[in-house]
Design a protein around this motif. Structure first.
Motif, mmCIF file in Angstrom:
data_model
loop_
_atom_site.group_PDB
_atom_site.id
_atom_site.type_symbol
_atom_site.label_atom_id
_atom_site.label_comp_id
_atom_site.label_asym_id
_atom_site.label_seq_id
_atom_site.Cartn_x
_atom_site.Cartn_y
_atom_site.Cartn_z
ATOM 1 N N LEU A 378 0.835 -1.209 0.000
ATOM 2 C CA LEU A 378 0.000 0.000 0.000
ATOM 3 C C LEU A 378 0.864 1.252 0.000
ATOM 4 O O LEU A 378 0.489 2.269 -0.599
ATOM 5 N N ASP A 379 2.022 1.196 0.643
ATOM 6 C CA ASP A 379 2.901 2.367 0.704
ATOM 7 C C ASP A 379 3.290 2.846 -0.688
ATOM 8 O O ASP A 379 3.418 4.046 -0.924
ATOM 9 N N ALA A 420 -7.453 -2.349 -2.309
ATOM 10 C CA ALA A 420 -7.084 -3.241 -1.203
ATOM 11 C C ALA A 420 -7.850 -4.563 -1.277
ATOM 12 O O ALA A 420 -7.289 -5.632 -0.981
ATOM 13 N N HIS A 435 -6.172 -3.874 9.217
ATOM 14 C CA HIS A 435 -4.751 -4.003 8.853
ATOM 15 C C HIS A 435 -4.178 -2.700 8.321
ATOM 16 O O HIS A 435 -3.031 -2.345 8.638
ATOM 17 N N TYR A 436 -4.970 -1.962 7.537
ATOM 18 C CA TYR A 436 -4.438 -0.767 6.872
ATOM 19 C C TYR A 436 -4.788 0.548 7.563
ATOM 20 O O TYR A 436 -4.152 1.559 7.301
ATOM 21 N N SER A 437 -5.780 0.559 8.416
ATOM 22 C CA SER A 437 -6.139 1.834 9.054
ATOM 23 C C SER A 437 -6.033 1.775 10.570
ATOM 24 O O SER A 437 -6.154 2.810 11.233
ATOM 25 N N TRP A 443 -6.797 5.579 5.308
ATOM 26 C CA TRP A 443 -5.758 4.655 4.847
ATOM 27 C C TRP A 443 -4.374 5.145 5.264
ATOM 28 O O TRP A 443 -4.041 6.322 5.132
ATOM 29 N N SER A 445 -0.047 3.532 5.732
ATOM 30 C CA SER A 445 0.945 2.462 5.735
ATOM 31 C C SER A 445 1.915 2.727 6.881
ATOM 32 O O SER A 445 1.723 3.645 7.680
#
Length: 476
Positions: A378-379, A420, A435-437, A443, A445
């Motif tokens: 995601l980064d 995602a 997991h991501y937030s 959102w 990373s």
């Protein structure tokens, strides 16, 4: 020569260039009919060439090569700036320098059309940058306040603010101008006549003409002549296009009812039923604001077509519109429209991000989400999205933009959410979200958070009018 010595030499060169630019500007301003006869020595001056090289080297396109395949980093690495500039200066002094053809690239435009971009060699860019350092302060003394594009200390917000101000003061009919292929169709003889009005040095005139006449190497490898226009993308092109289009500025300013008419005369004209009008231009995007009737706006549109024809330019009939401020207009990415303020009976002119600009940024976000594969973290996606959003949102900050920012934020969140989900097709929604937030709702990373447009506060842009100094005036 070590780094400190290089920085000192560059600093001294920049100071000297600014002082000479201030003198050129002052002389041109004090004598509107003066022709400058000895400018070529400044173009070939080591200080001017050094400053020009630094500006070319620091530009984003420094790594893009022209037809010779050389980039600014490769020249600095294999030749060295000192040797490169010394050779270039010798070529200029002995008149052996010849511009090379520009490398053509076709850039997609909205609507499926293509825009020609001409990529000059690094050597040609340095000479053009040096020419601009010499010529710009001279022509800046002649350019009128109604022109905002590609000029020092001026920006699109100034042009939009002037349109908003004038439409709030009974300039209600607007001619939205669109010049057909402006950069491609400017007449070379007409343009050179306007340059000769200020420049008497034949060596400089020959150099400018040589850049105009340099050929174009198309994408299919064919070399063709360039008989009209200024290659879009070259360093000198914006200045020359302003020189050409200043014929429109001058015609509107000097005509009865234009910007050169005093307040008493304008009042007399309105009592006699005659129109007053003002021009606001940003490069080849312009609008004429008319204090009069629609018939007056139509007549002025025909006048402008005749004025532009002298420079080899044409108005686009389907895109040159006449609108009332109640209907609104799109200008430089903004929607400018007058309507009633909620809860009152008073009407005001408001600025909103245009729907076309919103669709463009949404399309950009969608494209980036497609380009960054789901095999990447995601980064990597956030690193691509954030610079685009940080550039778009501040531009639309000085306006009624909160609702647009909220909508963009909503679209952004859900577009990344779909990315995602595609990355984790067998994972539940709650697990993806946690997991991501984490505990937040946005959102993020390990290294960065997705830029949120709703965090950009809106403001009012302060109209500066004629109080915009040029760098030469500030230095002088």
């Amino acid at each position: 020569m070590n780094t400190d010595e290089l920085e000192h030499v560059l600093y001294e060169a920049e100071r000297r260039v600014l002082k000479i630019q201030a003198k050129l500007h002052r002389w041109a301003r004090d004598d509107p009919h003066r022709r400058f006869d000895d400018l070529f020595n400044l173009v070939a001056d080591p200080g001017f060439l050094l400053v020009a090289w630094e500006r070319v080297r620091g530009n984003k396109g420094a790594r893009t090569a022209g037809v010779d395949g050389r980039t600014a980093p490769s020249i600095a690495l294999w030749t060295g700036a000192g040797e490169f500039l010394g050779t270039l200066r010798s070529q200029l002094k002995d008149r052996s320098f010849r511009p090379m053809p520009v490398r053509e690239r076709m850039i997609p435009k909205p609507g499926g059309k293509l825009r020609r971009l001409g990529i000059a060699t690094i050597t040609d860019r340095v000479v053009q940058a040096s020419l601009k350092l010499v010529l710009e302060p001279i022509f800046e003394a002649d350019f009128l306040p109604c022109s905002y594009g590609f000029r020092p200390n001026r920006r699109a917000h100034d042009a939009v603010a002037e349109v908003r101000l004038l439409t709030s003061k009974k300039y209600e009919w607007i001619v939205e101008g669109d010049i057909k292929a402006c950069f491609d169709e400017i007449s070379h003889p007409a343009l050179m006549d306007r340059v000769r009005a200020r420049v008497g040095d034949k060596r400089v005139l020959d150099l400018v003409k040589a850049f105009l006449k340099a050929g174009i190497l198309s994408e299919d490898g064919l070399l063709r002549d360039n008989d009209t226009g200024t290659p879009q993308g070259s360093i000198l092109s914006p200045l020359l296009s302003n020189v050409a289009l200043s014929v429109l500025d001058e015609h509107i300013a000097q005509a009865p009812g234009g910007a050169g008419t005093d307040a008493n005369e304008r009042r007399k004209r309105r009592r006699r039923g005659l129109p007053n009008y003002r021009l606001v231009r940003y490069a080849d995007d312009w609008c004429l604001l008319v204090h009069g009737t629609k018939a007056d706006a139509e007549a002025l549109r025909d006048q402008i077509a005749d004025v532009l024809s002298a420079m080899g330019l044409r108005l686009s009939p389907e895109k040159t519109l006449i609108t009332h401020i109640e209907q609104g207009l799109d200008f430089l990415g903004w929607r400018i429209q007058r309507h009633r303020k909620p809860g009152t009976n008073r009407n005001y002119v408001y600025l909103y991000p245009a729907k076309k600009a919103l669709r463009a940024i949404m399309a950009k976000v969608k494209t980036l989400c497609r380009q960054v594969g789901t095999n990447q973290p995601l980064d990597a996606l956030l690193a691509r999205l954030n610079p685009v959003l940080r550039g778009w949102c501040p531009y639309f900050r000085p306006g009624v933009s909160s609702a647009t920012f909220s909508y963009l934020s909503y679209y952004l969140w859900h577009t990344v959410w779909r990315w995602a989900q595609a990355k984790h097709p067998k994972t539940g929604r709650r697990k993806i979200f946690r997991h991501y937030s984490g505990r937040g709702s946005w959102w993020a990373s390990e290294n960065r958070r997705l830029f949120n447009p709703t965090t950009v506060g809106t403001t009012r842009y302060r109209y500066r009018g004629r109080a915009i100094p040029t760098p030469s005036e500030a230095t002088g």
